[in-house]
Design an enzyme around this catalytic site. Structure first.
Site, PDB file in Angstrom:
ATOM      1  N   PRO A   1       0.788  -1.240   0.000  1.00  0.00           N
ATOM      2  CA  PRO A   1       0.000   0.000   0.000  1.00  0.00           C
ATOM      3  C   PRO A   1       0.818   1.287   0.000  1.00  0.00           C
ATOM      4  CG  PRO A   1      -0.795  -1.548   1.681  1.00  0.00           C
ATOM      5  CD  PRO A   1       0.518  -2.070   1.186  1.00  0.00           C
ATOM      6  N   GLU A   2       0.096   2.375  -0.102  1.00  0.00           N
ATOM      7  CA  GLU A   2       0.661   3.724  -0.043  1.00  0.00           C
ATOM      8  C   GLU A   2       1.448   3.910   1.255  1.00  0.00           C
ATOM      9  OE1 GLU A   2      -0.944   8.358  -0.522  1.00  0.00           O
ATOM     10  OE2 GLU A   2      -2.376   6.722  -0.253  1.00  0.00           O
TER      11      GLU A   2
END
Length: 318
Positions: free
Chosen positions: A45-46
């Site tokens: 993820p980010e």
């Protein structure tokens, strides 16, 4: 393209906030599990390294900052990585050990000038352990602008692999029509979309992009809880009224006609795995090719500046 099918994985998890070692430990563990399932490309993820600081204000108010907020920002920045650097070498060793493309959202520290500016970035590692490239988020969203600088067009990275072209846009960059168009024009086959957006509307976004770009979309979000935040944050009191679940997830894998290959998962950590048939991309573009036969360059044109931007230039005197 030489390889017709590829098995991909999307991780939905979160590290202990501000703890880089926690992030790398999880990356290694998920990479091992993904490879056991035959995954060749794995997405995190980010800002997985070292966490998305949801809910933190860093003591910022219009016209003022607090000493506690500055302390928390210093601690947050200590979890940043340089690209390239020792941390990318560690990611490379993980990628090489398991023989997979490793794509990780990371907090990046500027190396060009002061070393103080941070970027929200994607780092791409190859299955041989080499650093293949990076992308810096063009526009941090809302209060994120307090934390991260703006990337430029020099990191609109697309990488050729045996199974097609991969590249990514981060979270709300995917709401930027011209950024998407630039990626489509680079021939993207698999679009990576690390995000912190767990709303239902995000699902509409990634399905639209897949259908618009006639590409696969791999969306990776964190499942994060307040228990992952260190209790000794200088401004921890401001988090006490927040719900225990800070990000519910919503990671998903979408096919090139906008259909789910793996439906969104909520409320737990997960490793999403799917086998992608890359021939379906050409099939999907039979009736719609957004930068090809369905474009009108006589009416619309996009000019992309891919040069590195700087406000300081040094010239040696003779």
């Amino acid at each position: 393209m030489e390889q017709q099918k590829v098995k991909v994985g999307v991780v939905q998890a979160a590290p202990s906030l501000l703890d880089k070692q926690s992030a790398f430990k999880q990356i290694a563990a998920y990479a091992g599990e993904a490879r056991r399932q035959g995954v060749e490309l794995l997405v995190f993820p980010e800002v997985f390294v070292s966490g998305y600081p949801r809910g933190m204000t860093f003591g910022n108010r219009i016209g003022s900052r607090t000493a506690e907020g500055r302390e928390d920002f210093r601690r947050y920045s200590e979890g940043a990585m340089t690209i390239p650097g020792e941390d990318t070498e560690l990611l490379g060793s993980i990628a090489a050990e398991h023989g997979l493309y490793l794509i990780v959202g990371a907090l990046e520290r500027d190396q060009e000038f002061s070393g103080a500016t941070l970027y929200n970035s994607i780092v791409y590692m190859g299955p041989d352990g080499r650093l293949l490239g990076k992308h810096r988020k063009l526009i941090p969203t809302a209060a994120e602008r307090l934390l991260w600088g703006q990337g430029d067009g020099s990191t609109l990275t697309v990488i050729q692999t045996p199974f097609g072209r991969i590249g990514g846009l981060i979270c709300w960059e995917n709401y930027m029509p011209l950024a998407r168009t630039a990626m489509y024009a680079k021939g993207i086959d698999i679009l990576i979309t690390p995000t912190a957006d767990a709303r239902d509307t995000w699902q509409s976004t990634i399905r639209h992009i897949a259908c618009e770009g006639r590409c696969y979309v791999l969306s990776s979000n964190q499942f994060a809880t307040k228990s992952l935040y260190p209790k000794d944050l200088a401004s921890f009191a401001e988090l006490e009224q927040m719900d225990e679940v800070l990000s519910r997830g919503g990671s998903a894998i979408v096919g090139p006609l906008g259909e789910y290959r793996v439906e969104p998962v909520y409320g737990r950590e997960a490793l999403l795995v799917a086998e992608l048939d890359m021939l379906q991309i050409a099939e999907s573009r039979f009736d719609f090719d957004v930068v090809g036969h369905y474009s009108r360059p006589d009416v619309f044109q996009l000019h992309v500046n891919e040069s590195t931007q700087s406000n300081v230039f040094f010239k040696s005197s003779l």
